[in-house]
Scaffold this active site. Sequence first.
Site, PDB file in Angstrom:
ATOM      1  N   ARG A  37       0.843  -1.192   0.000  1.00 58.28           N
ATOM      2  CA  ARG A  37       0.000   0.000   0.000  1.00 58.28           C
ATOM      3  C   ARG A  37       0.884   1.250   0.000  1.00 58.28           C
ATOM      4  NH1 ARG A  37      -1.744   0.766   4.531  1.00 58.28           N
ATOM      5  NH2 ARG A  37      -1.310  -1.152   5.687  1.00 58.28           N
ATOM      6  N   HIS A  63     -11.423  -2.337  10.912  1.00 57.97           N
ATOM      7  CA  HIS A  63     -10.272  -3.180  10.550  1.00 57.97           C
ATOM      8  C   HIS A  63     -10.142  -4.271  11.612  1.00 57.97           C
ATOM      9  CE1 HIS A  63      -5.653  -3.273   9.612  1.00 57.97           C
ATOM     10  NE2 HIS A  63      -6.321  -4.096   8.832  1.00 57.97           N
ATOM     11  N   ARG A  69       1.978 -12.173  -0.277  1.00 58.42           N
ATOM     12  CA  ARG A  69       0.607 -12.485   0.118  1.00 58.42           C
ATOM     13  C   ARG A  69       0.101 -13.802  -0.460  1.00 58.42           C
ATOM     14  NH1 ARG A  69      -2.039  -8.550   3.609  1.00 58.42           N
ATOM     15  NH2 ARG A  69      -0.540  -6.838   3.690  1.00 58.42           N
ATOM     16  N   ASP A 112      -9.947  -9.917   8.783  1.00 60.57           N
ATOM     17  CA  ASP A 112      -9.399  -8.580   8.500  1.00 60.57           C
ATOM     18  C   ASP A 112     -10.387  -7.433   8.660  1.00 60.57           C
ATOM     19  OD1 ASP A 112      -7.161  -6.971   7.692  1.00 60.57           O
ATOM     20  OD2 ASP A 112      -8.087  -6.743   5.727  1.00 60.57           O
ATOM     21  N   LYS A 138      -9.475  -2.550   1.237  1.00 61.11           N
ATOM     22  CA  LYS A 138      -9.340  -1.402   2.135  1.00 61.11           C
ATOM     23  C   LYS A 138     -10.096  -0.178   1.616  1.00 61.11           C
ATOM     24  CE  LYS A 138      -6.220  -3.754   4.522  1.00 61.11           C
ATOM     25  NZ  LYS A 138      -6.543  -4.466   5.763  1.00 61.11           N
ATOM     26  N   SER A 152      -1.891  -3.838  10.627  1.00 60.86           N
ATOM     27  CA  SER A 152      -1.422  -4.866   9.701  1.00 60.86           C
ATOM     28  C   SER A 152      -0.157  -5.536  10.237  1.00 60.86           C
ATOM     29  CB  SER A 152      -1.144  -4.255   8.326  1.00 60.86           C
ATOM     30  OG  SER A 152      -2.331  -3.756   7.767  1.00 60.86           O
ATOM     31  N   CYS A 184       0.173  -7.661  12.635  1.00 55.06           N
ATOM     32  CA  CYS A 184       0.221  -7.834  14.095  1.00 55.06           C
ATOM     33  C   CYS A 184      -0.502  -9.095  14.551  1.00 55.06           C
ATOM     34  CB  CYS A 184      -0.377  -6.626  14.792  1.00 55.06           C
ATOM     35  SG  CYS A 184       0.700  -5.168  14.796  1.00 55.06           S
ATOM     36  N   TYR A 196      -0.864  -3.722  -7.222  1.00 55.68           N
ATOM     37  CA  TYR A 196      -0.762  -4.453  -5.959  1.00 55.68           C
ATOM     38  C   TYR A 196      -2.097  -4.488  -5.211  1.00 55.68           C
ATOM     39  CZ  TYR A 196      -0.104  -5.313  -1.064  1.00 55.68           C
ATOM     40  OH  TYR A 196      -0.275  -5.807   0.202  1.00 55.68           O
TER      41      TYR A 196
END
Length: 641
Positions: free
Chosen positions: A103, A280, A423, A327, A260, A302, A304, A251
């Site tokens: 991102r 989130h 990913r 997510d 998002k 993100s 974590c 991406y």
Amino acid sequence: MAQPDLSFLDIEAGRPPRDLSNLKLNENIQIVKGSLDALAPKVKQFVVECADLCMPAKLYVCDGSNEENDSLLKMLHEDDVIKPLTAYKNSWLARTDPHDVARVESKTFICTEKKGETIPTPKGDAKGRVGQWIAPEKLKEEMSKRLPKCMSGRTMYVVPFCMGPLGSPLSKVGIELTDSAYVAVCMRIMTRMGAAVLKQLGEETFVRCLHSEGVPLPAPPTEYHWPCNPDETMITHIPVDRKIISFGSGYGGNSLLGKKCFALRIASVIARDEGWLAEHMLILGITNPEGKKKYIAAAFPSCCGKTNLAMMTPSLPGWKYECVGDDIAWMRYDDEGHLRGINPEAGFFGVAPGTSHKTNPNALTAIQSNTIFTNIAETDDGRYYWEGLEDEFPDIDKLTITDWLGEKWAKDSGKKAAHPNSRFCAPVSQCPIIDPDWEKPAGVPVEAILFGGRRPDGVPLIYESFDWEHGVFLGACVKSEATAAAEYKGRAVMHDPFAMRPFFGYNIGHYIQHWLDMKKRPNAKLPKIFHVNWFRQEDNKFLWPGFGENSRVLEWIFKRCDGEDIAEKKAIGFVPKPGTINTEGIDVSKETMEKLLTTDKEFLLNEVKELKNFFDVQINDDLPKEMWDQLKQLEERANAI
């Protein structure tokens, strides 16, 4: 030469509706699949306007069928954009341009008429760090340089998708127009995509998503089979019109616009307007040995451990965990005042490095087929590989491994085999512990909300808020080490309120007020709010074992939701009484548990000072009074230690 029609870039609030009776597609654009006449008039208008602006050679209306998916994957393979991972059924590897791997928060904007609708005015000459605003005139200026004929020679894919179960009152529909077949096949995994969405849509309002890689044909040759235009990348959102315009990046988070961009930035505005929450957060179902079940939602920045927690295998015997989502959570009150949540996504877009049989065996099971991997490494026998899998490849020295850049890789090279933000994109339905109600139209009842982040010092393993306002304060105070999901480098601890810092669709101060207002609904049965920190360290070693042992913390949370007297009031919140977290069978001493649950006065006062500066400088006059009151109370409690 006729000038391009840029009216799509206007903010349309309050403008009279356009006459749709004479809408026609440019005669130079060939429809290769589907029919515009089958589209609802507003969808047709969106497609025609954007096609006239971007001028693709072909138009392809996606139906979401298996046959279509197979043909698109075959085409991407023939174009060297993806290659099969032969050890797994229908699984593929894409390698991006190294300049297009994450991102790009620095190039992501929210467009509103007034700047204060998007971001607070920081104090003095400080740089705002919670969102970026772009003026409508500037957006139009920038996109008028990028969008005209940006799809020249390419195919525009019309991707109809639904966020949430089809037919659910909690779900929302979008249409993404993209010149990337990679995006089309990933959106089929990540959302409910295809003809069924168009049938449901009718005249219903939908979110309009326009995406281009920004590389019209003929394109200059590059060494990468990944079209992108990183110098001109720009991701923009127009909340009042429910529009998203993304240019230059292929991406995931920049191009899979249901994720998002829609599910958080645009949806947070819709949620504010309609009285619900777009967050989130993961959603996890927890059943205790007696068969009693509760659902929790958890917000972490993100990288974590959201995906690991969402699919965790509990170490405690008799407990059962089931995943609703890993997510994003959309939550609203039902008629009885319960907060019910859905996972608006249909796929996992998980970080690969660190995922292993030790950390997340259920994720590995979920990605054994029908998965698209991006920027991982591969073995010469067609298997995936990334950092964290070393113990699962005892023959690693005998294998030939190709890294994410397509180069031969050796364990002692000092280089990463997989990009840190590589990913996997896999269907949620393949998760072996998927919750039976994960697609329930009414959603599942959420009884607890967790906030957390990577905090190596000071912050306890677990504590509970005193009340709803204090819980909102805990969300506003979330901080965490920076991660590879964005373009940041290093391990600095950053403010990430509600784990939403990169994803707010509107002014954070107004967002905090919206959370506070959720209490005002009559008969609201508010979830309890907690803060967790699995990452506390001493001498650069984690004090808590984490992973499946986190079930011991969730057991304590479960009991607190049932009102058990296992907490004591401390300055920071309600902390577990000694011995109330089950440590039987793990190597965690009483002394270590005391450290994990203790916060000293000096740390708290430093936190207060730093939070005061963040609130004052970054949120300034937009911070609700309740947050200042909470900060003052924390300081008073800290001084009383």
